[in-house]
Design a protein around this motif. Structure first.
Motif, PDB file in Angstrom:
ATOM      1  N   GLY A 169       0.767  -1.233   0.000  1.00 48.05           N
ATOM      2  CA  GLY A 169       0.000   0.000   0.000  1.00 48.05           C
ATOM      3  C   GLY A 169       0.797   1.283   0.000  1.00 48.05           C
ATOM      4  O   GLY A 169       0.224   2.371   0.050  1.00 48.05           O
ATOM      5  N   SER A 170       2.112   1.202  -0.074  1.00 46.18           N
ATOM      6  CA  SER A 170       2.906   2.417  -0.002  1.00 46.18           C
ATOM      7  C   SER A 170       4.265   2.198  -0.663  1.00 46.18           C
ATOM      8  O   SER A 170       4.525   1.144  -1.252  1.00 46.18           O
ATOM      9  CB  SER A 170       3.077   2.852   1.455  1.00 46.18           C
ATOM     10  N   THR A 209       3.117  -8.877   0.591  1.00 42.77           N
ATOM     11  CA  THR A 209       2.024  -8.625  -0.327  1.00 42.77           C
ATOM     12  C   THR A 209       2.356  -9.294  -1.662  1.00 42.77           C
ATOM     13  O   THR A 209       3.287 -10.097  -1.740  1.00 42.77           O
ATOM     14  CB  THR A 209       1.787  -7.103  -0.488  1.00 42.77           C
ATOM     15  N   GLU A 214      -0.576  -5.066  -5.384  1.00 44.47           N
ATOM     16  CA  GLU A 214      -0.046  -3.696  -5.383  1.00 44.47           C
ATOM     17  C   GLU A 214      -0.334  -2.983  -6.701  1.00 44.47           C
ATOM     18  O   GLU A 214      -0.608  -1.781  -6.720  1.00 44.47           O
ATOM     19  CB  GLU A 214       1.455  -3.703  -5.092  1.00 44.47           C
ATOM     20  N   ASN A 218      -2.207  -0.161  -4.868  1.00 47.34           N
ATOM     21  CA  ASN A 218      -1.227   0.768  -4.313  1.00 47.34           C
ATOM     22  C   ASN A 218      -1.335   2.108  -5.042  1.00 47.34           C
ATOM     23  O   ASN A 218      -1.095   2.182  -6.254  1.00 47.34           O
ATOM     24  CB  ASN A 218       0.184   0.195  -4.469  1.00 47.34           C
TER      25      ASN A 218
END
Length: 227
Positions: A169-170, A209, A214, A218
């Motif tokens: 997520g980042s 992940t 992603e 993401n």
């Protein structure tokens, strides 16, 4: 296949033990307070450490790399652009000097430090680790890609140790010394997005992940951010 991980130090940086040959492992990113846990895991599982792999030179990922590598008498691999963070970890920066003093760590080069550039394949613990240069968070960030010789869960067929390049997520921040937002965006476009959907991503912080997840969720891998 052997794969274990634990978060170490105040920033909860993930340290991994991984190998494909029975009883042999590499240690990825032994950071602050990681060495003792690594030693206990090696003893408990009767393992042999073949090498230390460093995704980049930030203190939370390399603080105890020398302790681990020298204790087991093995090489440590790091991109040459981040060597300065081992030879001179404070680099004249007062904030870093204070941080090292507060943590009580002694960051230094391992006795057998080997420099990588990206494009190499490292052979250790029965695995072939393809080294991919992925700067932006730091000039010396790399990915370590490996294809296990046995099926993974689901449809996954590759493991990628991503360090602080991409998280669930980042992504890694670019406002620290050595960070570069434009370079990071180029890395995300040209290095991360082409990774296969069937790859499991093992990041430097947070949960594991997949590239498929992603790619679709993401926000930093979407066109709106990258253009």
């Amino acid at each position: 296949m052997f794969l274990a991980s634990f978060p170490a130090g105040p920033w909860q940086a993930n340290c991994y033990l991984f190998g494909l040959t029975d009883g042999h492992v590499v240690v990825v990113d032994p950071g602050v307070d990681a060495a003792e846990t690594v030693r206990r895991a090696v003893e408990e599982h009767d393992l042999t450490v073949d090498a230390v792999l460093l995704t980049h030179g930030h203190i939370d990922h390399v603080a105890e790399a020398a302790q681990v590598a020298d204790h087991f008498g093995v090489p440590a691999w790091l991109h040459g652009a981040d060597r300065e963070l081992l030879t001179d970890p404070s680099s004249g920066r007062e904030q870093m000097q204070q941080m090292i003093a507060q943590l009580g760590v002694e960051v230094r080069e391992p006795a057998d430090l080997r420099l990588i550039e990206g494009g190499e394949t490292l052979h250790a613990a029965g695995a072939d680790f393809d080294v991919v240069h992925a700067p932006g968070h730091r000039p010396g960030c790399v990915l370590f890609r490996v294809r296990p010789d046995e099926p993974l869960e689901g449809d996954l067929d590759e493991l990628i140790f991503t360090g602080d390049v991409v998280f669930a997520g980042s992504i890694g921040r670019t406002d620290l010394p050595g960070g570069d937002d434009a370079v990071m965006r180029a890395t995300l476009r040209d290095v991360v997005l082409p990774l296969p959907d069937a790859a499991a991503l093992l990041p430097g912080h947070g949960p594991t992940t997949t590239m498929n997840h992603e790619r679709t969720t993401n926000p930093y891998l979407q066109e709106a951010y990258l253009t």
